[in-house]
Design a protein around this motif. Structure first.
Motif, PDB file in Angstrom:
ATOM      1  N   ILE A 191       1.139   1.910 -13.264  1.00 31.76           N
ATOM      2  CA  ILE A 191       1.817   0.815 -12.583  1.00 31.76           C
ATOM      3  C   ILE A 191       3.321   0.863 -12.850  1.00 31.76           C
ATOM      4  CG2 ILE A 191      -0.167  -0.779 -12.714  1.00 31.76           C
ATOM      5  CD1 ILE A 191       2.282  -1.928 -14.929  1.00 31.76           C
ATOM      6  N   SER A 247       0.836  -1.202   0.000  1.00 27.24           N
ATOM      7  CA  SER A 247       0.000   0.000   0.000  1.00 27.24           C
ATOM      8  C   SER A 247       0.870   1.252   0.000  1.00 27.24           C
ATOM      9  CB  SER A 247      -0.939  -0.014   1.211  1.00 27.24           C
ATOM     10  OG  SER A 247      -0.201  -0.143   2.413  1.00 27.24           O
ATOM     11  N   THR A 248       2.018   1.200   0.675  1.00 24.50           N
ATOM     12  CA  THR A 248       2.937   2.347   0.693  1.00 24.50           C
ATOM     13  C   THR A 248       3.466   2.627  -0.715  1.00 24.50           C
ATOM     14  OG1 THR A 248       3.586   1.818   2.947  1.00 24.50           O
ATOM     15  CG2 THR A 248       5.141   3.148   1.658  1.00 24.50           C
ATOM     16  N   ILE A 249       3.881   1.582  -1.402  1.00 24.59           N
ATOM     17  CA  ILE A 249       4.400   1.766  -2.758  1.00 24.59           C
ATOM     18  C   ILE A 249       3.310   2.318  -3.674  1.00 24.59           C
ATOM     19  CG2 ILE A 249       5.303   0.495  -4.766  1.00 24.59           C
ATOM     20  CD1 ILE A 249       6.773  -1.350  -2.721  1.00 24.59           C
ATOM     21  N   SER A 250       2.078   1.804  -3.557  1.00 24.49           N
ATOM     22  CA  SER A 250       0.965   2.326  -4.362  1.00 24.49           C
ATOM     23  C   SER A 250       0.784   3.821  -4.134  1.00 24.49           C
ATOM     24  CB  SER A 250      -0.346   1.629  -3.982  1.00 24.49           C
ATOM     25  OG  SER A 250      -0.342   0.297  -4.408  1.00 24.49           O
ATOM     26  N   GLU A 251       0.750   4.223  -2.870  1.00 22.23           N
ATOM     27  CA  GLU A 251       0.529   5.618  -2.530  1.00 22.23           C
ATOM     28  C   GLU A 251       1.619   6.512  -3.103  1.00 22.23           C
ATOM     29  OE1 GLU A 251      -2.703   6.591  -1.495  1.00 22.23           O
ATOM     30  OE2 GLU A 251      -1.281   8.116  -0.779  1.00 22.23           O
ATOM     31  N   LEU A 252       2.882   6.105  -2.915  1.00 24.03           N
ATOM     32  CA  LEU A 252       3.984   6.968  -3.335  1.00 24.03           C
ATOM     33  C   LEU A 252       4.088   7.027  -4.854  1.00 24.03           C
ATOM     34  CD1 LEU A 252       6.637   6.069  -0.618  1.00 24.03           C
ATOM     35  CD2 LEU A 252       5.173   8.095  -0.751  1.00 24.03           C
ATOM     36  N   VAL A 253       3.827   5.916  -5.539  1.00 25.20           N
ATOM     37  CA  VAL A 253       3.848   5.941  -7.005  1.00 25.20           C
ATOM     38  C   VAL A 253       2.717   6.820  -7.528  1.00 25.20           C
ATOM     39  CG1 VAL A 253       3.460   4.551  -9.082  1.00 25.20           C
ATOM     40  CG2 VAL A 253       5.001   3.719  -7.305  1.00 25.20           C
ATOM     41  N   ARG A 254       1.544   6.677  -6.930  1.00 26.10           N
ATOM     42  CA  ARG A 254       0.399   7.465  -7.396  1.00 26.10           C
ATOM     43  C   ARG A 254       0.639   8.962  -7.159  1.00 26.10           C
ATOM     44  NH1 ARG A 254      -3.711   4.670  -4.914  1.00 26.10           N
ATOM     45  NH2 ARG A 254      -4.016   3.347  -6.738  1.00 26.10           N
ATOM     46  N   GLU A 255       1.226   9.305  -6.017  1.00 23.97           N
ATOM     47  CA  GLU A 255       1.473  10.723  -5.740  1.00 23.97           C
ATOM     48  C   GLU A 255       2.484  11.312  -6.727  1.00 23.97           C
ATOM     49  OE1 GLU A 255       1.977  12.783  -1.602  1.00 23.97           O
ATOM     50  OE2 GLU A 255       3.994  12.338  -2.318  1.00 23.97           O
ATOM     51  N   GLU A 256       3.518  10.543  -7.021  1.00 24.94           N
ATOM     52  CA  GLU A 256       4.617  11.057  -7.837  1.00 24.94           C
ATOM     53  C   GLU A 256       4.309  10.999  -9.336  1.00 24.94           C
ATOM     54  OE1 GLU A 256       7.357  12.511  -7.002  1.00 24.94           O
ATOM     55  OE2 GLU A 256       8.246  12.590  -9.011  1.00 24.94           O
ATOM     56  N   PHE A 257       3.628   9.947  -9.775  1.00 22.95           N
ATOM     57  CA  PHE A 257       3.476   9.707 -11.223  1.00 22.95           C
ATOM     58  C   PHE A 257       2.029   9.797 -11.712  1.00 22.95           C
ATOM     59  CE2 PHE A 257       7.361   7.407 -10.122  1.00 22.95           C
ATOM     60  CZ  PHE A 257       8.196   7.583 -11.210  1.00 22.95           C
ATOM     61  N   LEU A 270      -0.369   4.572   7.021  1.00 25.00           N
ATOM     62  CA  LEU A 270      -1.305   3.644   6.362  1.00 25.00           C
ATOM     63  C   LEU A 270      -1.583   2.426   7.238  1.00 25.00           C
ATOM     64  CD1 LEU A 270      -0.050   3.769   2.667  1.00 25.00           C
ATOM     65  CD2 LEU A 270      -2.096   4.842   3.614  1.00 25.00           C
ATOM     66  N   LEU A 312      12.078   4.439  -2.369  1.00 25.61           N
ATOM     67  CA  LEU A 312      11.419   4.521  -3.677  1.00 25.61           C
ATOM     68  C   LEU A 312      11.674   5.901  -4.255  1.00 25.61           C
ATOM     69  CD1 LEU A 312       7.822   3.360  -4.463  1.00 25.61           C
ATOM     70  CD2 LEU A 312       8.562   5.627  -5.156  1.00 25.61           C
ATOM     71  N   ASP A 325      -1.909   7.923 -12.001  1.00 21.36           N
ATOM     72  CA  ASP A 325      -2.521   6.593 -12.040  1.00 21.36           C
ATOM     73  C   ASP A 325      -1.788   5.691 -13.039  1.00 21.36           C
ATOM     74  OD1 ASP A 325      -4.295   4.539 -11.584  1.00 21.36           O
ATOM     75  OD2 ASP A 325      -5.923   5.422 -12.731  1.00 21.36           O
ATOM     76  N   THR A 346       4.958   6.997   5.483  1.00 27.30           N
ATOM     77  CA  THR A 346       3.764   6.625   4.728  1.00 27.30           C
ATOM     78  C   THR A 346       3.230   5.291   5.205  1.00 27.30           C
ATOM     79  OG1 THR A 346       4.673   7.790   2.809  1.00 27.30           O
ATOM     80  CG2 THR A 346       2.858   6.266   2.395  1.00 27.30           C
ATOM     81  N   LEU A 380      -1.200  -2.657  -9.591  1.00 24.22           N
ATOM     82  CA  LEU A 380       0.133  -2.154  -9.235  1.00 24.22           C
ATOM     83  C   LEU A 380       0.827  -3.123  -8.288  1.00 24.22           C
ATOM     84  CD1 LEU A 380       0.926   1.558  -8.427  1.00 24.22           C
ATOM     85  CD2 LEU A 380       2.252  -0.318  -7.515  1.00 24.22           C
ATOM     86  N   ARG A 426      12.055   8.384  -8.194  1.00 27.32           N
ATOM     87  CA  ARG A 426      11.854   8.517  -9.638  1.00 27.32           C
ATOM     88  C   ARG A 426      13.206   8.718 -10.307  1.00 27.32           C
ATOM     89  NH1 ARG A 426       7.176  11.942 -11.629  1.00 27.32           N
ATOM     90  NH2 ARG A 426       7.216  11.630 -13.883  1.00 27.32           N
TER      91      ARG A 426
END
Lengths: 150, 150, 150, 150, 150, 150, 150, 150, 150, 150
Positions: A115, A101-111, B44, B125, A113, B40, B88, B127
């Motif tokens: 994968i 869930s942490t990885i989902s949140e951080l990817v979504r915030e940075e990039f 969560l 994590l 919607d 994060t 994801l 970019r």
């Protein structure tokens, strides 16, 4: 065709030859002319080797021609080719469970919607010395793919 | 006690507050005084926050006292707290499936019989810009633990 | 936050409003300014809507503000959001079961080792009239992604 | 009877012969006198071949008589004949998971209560060139079957 | 929309009203103007009722308008809507387990490669008196659908 | 004993002999002197054949003595002897899923609390011609068994 | 109907009332006028009680009318109504696991091909004193049902 | 060691010999000098036989020495050694499902908190004649074990 | 009865009260007058407390009467009451997985055919200081129960 | 390599040799020069033996060279190498189920947030005589590992 081993059988032959000859994966990777991580996964049956790569690995590992041929067959990437209940592999599964869930949140915030690709993907693994106990550092490097809107 | 939300309910309140206030995770991590990734995962519901860390996050996110209290309860780290069929997260599971045997082999060759800790463990994590499409680089850093022989 | 419905609750409100107002999905897609297929999946909770798209859909469907807000939350794309034992959906699962190996073979022959993206992906569904019984034509259009070798 | 291979064994012989002879599926389909998609699925064990079709394929692929005989046995269409955890096939399963509800909605709106046949069904797969990366277009074409009311 | 019961809740209301009013399913089927079997499955949530059929059933069963409305919503035909471990239903599952291969063989011999439709399908159930104990005769009547070859 | 085939192996020998000799199930049933449905299920391994019945079937099908012997062993009626994910068999499973609650209701209304026997049970399958497509009519005929109260 | 509790809720009310009033199951069985074992299973939701039986139990247990009504609804006999991982119940499951093949063999030798009915069935449980520790003796008494041959 | 059959293979040899020699289980139990039920379960692979018991059974059944040796190996009592989906065994599983809560209640009332041992346990099975159809009476006799409090 | 919390709800109240009052488990065990391990498992819902033990715990933890009452209800010992995917509990499951065969072998060699009771069983857990990192020592103490032969 | 047995095959050879030679595990452990528990688990395939340890065990057990070689291969620690439904092993699983929450609570109270290592771990098993029946005492001794915060 019944003379051609499966990818799983070829992988076992590779491991036996590697042990018998006392080779390390970096030496095998040199023959294959790819990274250690990719070469290992390829010889364990997870990647497609070209005929040249298979021959080079076969020469170094003194594999028979049928095993060399088998290395060029399509890889076994399904769930059955990996035992996720092995304690070492399970720890990685647990990391996905605890930190997914942490990885989902951080990817979504940075990039936005999308994968992290497991296909346009590179794996790196190395040792980091530490006086409190050396560490394994595994780097997952995947292209971000945004969901297409049409 | 029925007034105390669960960790999952607290996490939803955190996400709603973060959206309403337009905050980013690095700002929240600053308040918690830990890395972005750990902070994060803690908010969560995957880590234990101290009373001070919970209060600092609560002040920034304008959470009610019961939610702040909930953040100090034991975390939900079981399989039910993560949906591994989300596309994801599934990609990460597939990485373990495809590369699990490779990681086992390379760890065993380099370190001997043991595992990579998921407890004495750090996640990073970030970019990486790439003209062909930016990449997500996820680093798993765990202590090697050798099997004890007695 | 407890006033914000989940994406699943928002989807049920959308379906009820659509029925009450006698609207069709193409009309709703027009308001959202995207294809029928994407707009339907977005309102059913499978895609992220922008604030503008949510507002446009909300105006047409006469949704309350909390439901409009909910439409901008992250989508529910996990396995639990789809009932694959429903007879209609099961037929599609069976198509994957029966024709999965065929698709693998033909993709591998034409493109080499890789996958068909489900992210850089478009869905199209339309009716084709046929005197022996009209047909449903579903087109899956995904970018080919080759496995990275490093 | 013990001399007759199973459909799965026959499929492996077909793949080995195809590779050895350097044939493509369209060439094999020409011999079978059916589409590429149907012919591929038939030789992989998912369709019934007539004695004539099996003989034509056997002549081209230089298969032994027992393998040709095996091609005329009933197909293996159960779940065990397909590995849905293979990354390529999994992406299709994920498409059903993510877009199943959308397809249900649109079929129901356009046709009423019923299903899309997986039996009176055709599959088409082709490449579409695209400067951003070529695409795989898979068309599922099934007859609409209304639920009978009695 | 929150005032509309689900199909499962509507089914429970139907069963309670039927018990309270001492009605039998054939009487209800008469109101719906369809067979007993179809009407029963429709009121239990497995078929779509038209507005007229729902109204007729609602009048007889003295249902409130929201429940009548719910009867016109899409049916719940997924696996969760049926408890196959209930002893009565399990016996039917066991019949499929024990006689599935027999039915496959006889259908294939008589009709060729195809399936028995569960959509273009009628169910009939009646009592046959027998001095050794009365019998339940269940007739499954489905259209044969041949696999399409293209 | 290692010379005696299993019931599953005997069934495969029966199918191969039947195909080679061009026999139909009704002809085999005549030799066994039982209905087509029972005889088919018995030779496929789901019923116990007497020594006389096995010999009669063996004579007609030209089976070797060990296979004839195997036909008299206890049947394989467990779940593993039937592949319920085969499309034809799955349709029957779906009928139980969709109509299970209807059958429960109608049996309970007509007979009271009990079950339909799958043991004191007969199966009949026949073709019904229909201008819109011939139909498969499967009749399940089981004794009603009331729950004992003591 | 929403005022009627489910069978599971009624069972919990029965247990609470039994505890509060200090009653034993044999006393309750006397009111129901059936055996202790049947009466217990009926009040726990596994059997159908007549209106008279429900009333008699309700009077003794001082249940409210809605709970008495609920006792006459169809029983919950599916797998979800029993927790087979509870240690006590698990021991019985293990008995079936360990001795299932023995029971099959002995029934088949003594009676021929058939089953032991779980419907025309009686359960008896009693204590047997033993100086080494008292014993629980559970008697399963089911009618033998031969497989029908037709 | 590869000459020693497994317990499962030994059980099949026992069944074949018993059939060939026309023996009944009570005769075999006499040789083993234990009850019919225990002897049957032991020869089917669920109990440990002493060397003397194995020899006595082997003499009667004319088993080869390797099979006699195999009978003294540890038993196979895991779930895989029993097919609980076989109709006869399933009925017993269903009894546990339907009557498990009743047994729990009655044991707890009579004995307090504890379980019925499946280890200090005896099984008895016999036929009871009944004009309405003979019955199978299975008696489970296990020591009550109270939960230890410390 | 609806006022009585379940054992799971009572356990949450216990944990909340313990946290609020700053109590430790040994203090609570003192009130219950049993070991720390048993008392903890009892208050978490895994053991039956007497009315006196519940009252003593309730007085110390300032629980309301309904919660005290709930503590005397039968425990929840089924699989659902424990999350075996929690990382801490999973490590114990893995110990059983890795060392289960070792424990079986050693118990069988030392005691003969039987099991280690989980009922006549005591658990002890304590800290052992160690300069390389303190250790958790968990002692499982169960009576050996030999399989009965009859 | 096909001459090298798997670890599971090597374990069966060890057990057969141990039985034939009448050896006990403590004697074997003496040859391996490690504890009885570790040596047993290593020879059963759960630990890595050095070449010297394998040779010493092989000499004592009179194993052939290929089996000795196999003992030095990586262990099988996945779930498939242990049958958790075997009654003896199941009791341990049940202990984790019933006491898992207790162990979590007590570890968390005493040590803070972390786990008990199953890697830096020792197992001890011994007999304790008891007039009421001897007991098996199993000690699990694992290092406490705190969750890292970063």
């Amino acid at each position: 065709m019944s003379d051609t081993p499966t990818r799983a059988q070829a992988a076992r032959s590779v491991l036996a030859a590697k042990k018998r000859l006392g080779l390390r994966w970096d030496k095998i990777a040199e023959a294959v002319d790819r990274s250690v991580e990719w070469s290992t996964s390829a010889l364990l049956g997870q990647q497609t080797l070209t005929a040249d790569q298979a021959r080079a690995a076969g020469d170094l590992l003194e594999l028979d021609p049928a095993t060399v041929e088998a290395l060029t067959w399509p890889p076994d990437r399904g769930a059955e080719a990996s035992d996720t209940t092995d304690p070492l592999v399970y720890r990685l599964t647990e990391v996905v469970q605890v930190y997914g869930s942490t990885i989902s949140e951080l990817v979504r915030e940075e990039f936005g919607d999308g994968i992290v690709s497991a296909i346009d993907f590179e794996l790196d693994l190395h040792r980091v010395e530490d006086p409190k106990g050396d560490r394994v550092v595994i780097t997952l490097n995947g292209k971000f793919l945004p969901y297409r809107v049409w």
